[in-house]
Design an enzyme around this catalytic site. Sequence first.
Site, PDB file in Angstrom:
ATOM      1  N   CYS A 123       0.812  -1.222   0.000  1.00 43.19           N
ATOM      2  CA  CYS A 123       0.000   0.000   0.000  1.00 43.19           C
ATOM      3  C   CYS A 123       0.846   1.273   0.000  1.00 43.19           C
ATOM      4  O   CYS A 123       0.299   2.368  -0.155  1.00 43.19           O
ATOM      5  CB  CYS A 123      -0.960  -0.015   1.180  1.00 43.19           C
ATOM      6  SG  CYS A 123      -1.868  -1.559   1.325  1.00 43.19           S
ATOM      7  N   HIS A 268      -3.318   6.661   2.401  1.00 47.91           N
ATOM      8  CA  HIS A 268      -3.717   5.351   1.888  1.00 47.91           C
ATOM      9  C   HIS A 268      -5.127   5.049   2.383  1.00 47.91           C
ATOM     10  O   HIS A 268      -5.452   5.285   3.550  1.00 47.91           O
ATOM     11  CB  HIS A 268      -2.731   4.283   2.367  1.00 47.91           C
ATOM     12  CG  HIS A 268      -3.232   2.894   2.152  1.00 47.91           C
ATOM     13  ND1 HIS A 268      -3.731   2.480   0.935  1.00 47.91           N
ATOM     14  CD2 HIS A 268      -3.353   1.831   2.990  1.00 47.91           C
ATOM     15  CE1 HIS A 268      -4.129   1.224   1.044  1.00 47.91           C
ATOM     16  NE2 HIS A 268      -3.916   0.812   2.278  1.00 47.91           N
ATOM     17  N   ASN A 299     -10.282  -0.668  -0.404  1.00 46.20           N
ATOM     18  CA  ASN A 299      -8.829  -0.544  -0.274  1.00 46.20           C
ATOM     19  C   ASN A 299      -8.180  -1.219  -1.480  1.00 46.20           C
ATOM     20  O   ASN A 299      -8.256  -2.436  -1.627  1.00 46.20           O
ATOM     21  CB  ASN A 299      -8.396  -1.217   1.038  1.00 46.20           C
ATOM     22  CG  ASN A 299      -6.887  -1.242   1.230  1.00 46.20           C
ATOM     23  OD1 ASN A 299      -6.122  -0.965   0.305  1.00 46.20           O
ATOM     24  ND2 ASN A 299      -6.455  -1.598   2.420  1.00 46.20           N
TER      25      ASN A 299
HETATM   26  C1  LIG Z   1      -9.998  -4.966  10.005  1.00 45.75           C
HETATM   27  C2  LIG Z   1     -10.697  -3.929  10.837  1.00 45.75           C
HETATM   28  C3  LIG Z   1     -11.763  -3.238  10.005  1.00 45.75           C
HETATM   29  C4  LIG Z   1     -11.394  -4.608  12.014  1.00 45.75           C
HETATM   30  O1  LIG Z   1     -12.034  -3.611  12.784  1.00 45.75           O
HETATM   31  P1  LIG Z   1     -11.796  -3.528  14.338  1.00 45.75           P
HETATM   32  O2  LIG Z   1     -12.620  -2.434  14.799  1.00 45.75           O
HETATM   33  O3  LIG Z   1     -10.319  -3.438  14.584  1.00 45.75           O
HETATM   34  O4  LIG Z   1     -12.385  -4.894  14.820  1.00 45.75           O
HETATM   35  P2  LIG Z   1     -11.792  -5.945  15.857  1.00 45.75           P
HETATM   36  O5  LIG Z   1     -10.921  -6.907  15.124  1.00 45.75           O
HETATM   37  O6  LIG Z   1     -11.232  -5.225  17.054  1.00 45.75           O
HETATM   38  O7  LIG Z   1     -13.118  -6.678  16.273  1.00 45.75           O
HETATM   39  C5  LIG Z   1     -14.176  -6.005  16.951  1.00 45.75           C
HETATM   40  C6  LIG Z   1     -15.402  -6.888  16.937  1.00 45.75           C
HETATM   41  O8  LIG Z   1     -15.917  -6.993  15.604  1.00 45.75           O
HETATM   42  C7  LIG Z   1     -15.935  -8.360  15.186  1.00 45.75           C
HETATM   43  N1  LIG Z   1     -15.520  -8.407  13.785  1.00 45.75           N
HETATM   44  C8  LIG Z   1     -14.254  -8.421  13.309  1.00 45.75           C
HETATM   45  N2  LIG Z   1     -14.279  -8.409  11.974  1.00 45.75           N
HETATM   46  C9  LIG Z   1     -15.572  -8.384  11.592  1.00 45.75           C
HETATM   47  C10 LIG Z   1     -16.242  -8.343  10.367  1.00 45.75           C
HETATM   48  N3  LIG Z   1     -15.557  -8.332   9.196  1.00 45.75           N
HETATM   49  N4  LIG Z   1     -17.584  -8.307  10.347  1.00 45.75           N
HETATM   50  C11 LIG Z   1     -18.286  -8.313  11.504  1.00 45.75           C
HETATM   51  N5  LIG Z   1     -17.710  -8.347  12.728  1.00 45.75           N
HETATM   52  C12 LIG Z   1     -16.372  -8.392  12.770  1.00 45.75           C
HETATM   53  C13 LIG Z   1     -14.971  -9.082  16.082  1.00 45.75           C
HETATM   54  O9  LIG Z   1     -15.315 -10.447  16.218  1.00 45.75           O
HETATM   55  C14 LIG Z   1     -15.124  -8.326  17.381  1.00 45.75           C
HETATM   56  O10 LIG Z   1     -16.291  -8.790  18.041  1.00 45.75           O
HETATM   57  P3  LIG Z   1     -16.331  -8.856  19.650  1.00 45.75           P
HETATM   58  O11 LIG Z   1     -16.232  -7.424  20.100  1.00 45.75           O
HETATM   59  O12 LIG Z   1     -17.664  -9.471  19.894  1.00 45.75           O
HETATM   60  O13 LIG Z   1     -15.172  -9.681  20.067  1.00 45.75           O
HETATM   61  C15 LIG Z   1      -9.702  -2.873  11.356  1.00 45.75           C
HETATM   62  O14 LIG Z   1      -8.884  -3.437  12.333  1.00 45.75           O
HETATM   63  C16 LIG Z   1      -8.850  -2.283  10.304  1.00 45.75           C
HETATM   64  O15 LIG Z   1      -9.320  -1.651   9.392  1.00 45.75           O
HETATM   65  N6  LIG Z   1      -7.513  -2.399  10.468  1.00 45.75           N
HETATM   66  C17 LIG Z   1      -6.511  -1.804   9.644  1.00 45.75           C
HETATM   67  C18 LIG Z   1      -6.801  -1.993   8.191  1.00 45.75           C
HETATM   68  C19 LIG Z   1      -5.617  -1.771   7.380  1.00 45.75           C
HETATM   69  O16 LIG Z   1      -5.070  -0.717   7.395  1.00 45.75           O
HETATM   70  N7  LIG Z   1      -5.187  -2.794   6.701  1.00 45.75           N
HETATM   71  C20 LIG Z   1      -3.959  -2.813   6.049  1.00 45.75           C
HETATM   72  C21 LIG Z   1      -4.046  -2.765   4.661  1.00 45.75           C
HETATM   73  S1  LIG Z   1      -3.005  -1.505   4.307  1.00 45.75           S
END
Ligand SMILES: CC(C)(COP(=O)(O)OP(=O)(O)OC[C@H]1O[C@@H](n2cnc3c(N)ncnc32)[C@H](O)[C@@H]1OP(=O)(O)O)[C@@H](O)C(=O)NCCC(=O)NCCS
Length: 343
Positions: A123, A268, A299
């Site tokens: 990215c 990004h 993304n």
């Molecule tokens: C991936 C991402 C969207 C997940 O969001 P988050 O807020 O961090 O979510 P978490 O992993 O902390 O999970 C929070 C809750 O949502 C749930 N959850 C995780 N992914 C889920 C999804 N795709 N759909 C529904 N629920 C989901 C989890 O099970 C958790 O549930 P709980 O609270 O009951 O345990 C986020 O972490 C993100 O965008 N990260 C960086 C992305 C990025 O920059 N990627 C790199 C490419 S450059």
Amino acid sequence: MTATLRQTAPTTASRILGVGGLRGEDVVPNDEIVGPINSSDEWIRQRTGIVSRRRAKPTTTLADLAEGAARAALDAAGIDASQVDAVLVSTVTYFEQTPSIAAVLTDRLGATPAAAYDISAACAGYCYGIAQADAMVRSGVARHVLVVGVEKMSDFIDPTDRTISFLLGDGAGAAVVGPSDVPGIGPTVWGSDGAQSRVIFQTEPWLAFRRAAGEGVPAGLEGVSWPTLRQEGPTVFKWVISQMPDVARRAVAAAGLEMGDIDVFIPHQANMRITDQLVKLLKLGPEVAVGRDIAETGNTSAASVPLATERLLREGAAKSGDVALQIGFGAGLVYAAQVVVLP
Ligand SMILES: CC(C)(COP(=O)(O)OP(=O)(O)OC[C@H]1O[C@@H](n2cnc3c(N)ncnc32)[C@H](O)[C@@H]1OP(=O)(O)O)[C@@H](O)C(=O)NCCC(=O)NCCS
């Protein structure tokens, strides 16, 4: 050594002369992908800001996307393909180890015999490419450099994966970099942290896939299937929020500017919440236009910064001459930021 070598005559400055973009043809709304990951349109909107993502049709190739964006950038720059001296393509979704897609693209554009090579910086790939193009133009090794970020992420998604697949989209963005009377690309602040190489990763190495597919499944390779992407989302989120503001501030300072001089912020397109946090931490005011292409494109890794730029310019939220801070970050982990004057 008695001979004295001559070196290329440097040029004072470089700038981006034009940008272009091409997104995958299909609009894929959240509702179409939530089933296999037991998610919902509401969850994805709230946690990522994504409403729909663009995905290319199976018959559309990475080269098709790259060519469309490249032609649009050349048109915008008013540069003929024959004037391009080097073609740099950033991608992590090209299936051929060699030759490079850059060489294929160069031929398609009619830019032969431009130098051509690919960049693997996920990215951050487009910002890495701009760094190289700027250096090439200023050193005199090339006069016009075409930089393309292109990804067909849909070839690497697992519809049942909750960690990253639902974020990903397909597209290409491109820029033409050339000589300028005044500096239009500031110094790049870039780096890597390979100790975190397993934070965003490919599930299986190609060799494991080949062995499992072709030679029966050897011990330890049970369950090996087509490689797809995974990430530790919260770890990536925290890394970006804790490290990238400093990288962005250093890029602004390196350009001899202050944050108040920035008209446009183009991070990004990883997650709208990441973008919002960066805007807040960098104390960017409401007058700063912010790239938010993720809402409708998803993304697109190396393509995301140029696609967000293309949208800002096309929709009039940013204009030619605006001072933009752009920053890419992702798998590696790698990052790069620079201030650019928009074409
Ligand atoms: C991936 C991402 C969207 C997940 O969001 P988050 O807020 O961090 O979510 P978490 O992993 O902390 O999970 C929070 C809750 O949502 C749930 N959850 C995780 N992914 C889920 C999804 N795709 N759909 C529904 N629920 C989901 C989890 O099970 C958790 O549930 P709980 O609270 O009951 O345990 C986020 O972490 C993100 O965008 N990260 C960086 C992305 C990025 O920059 N990627 C790199 C490419 S450059």
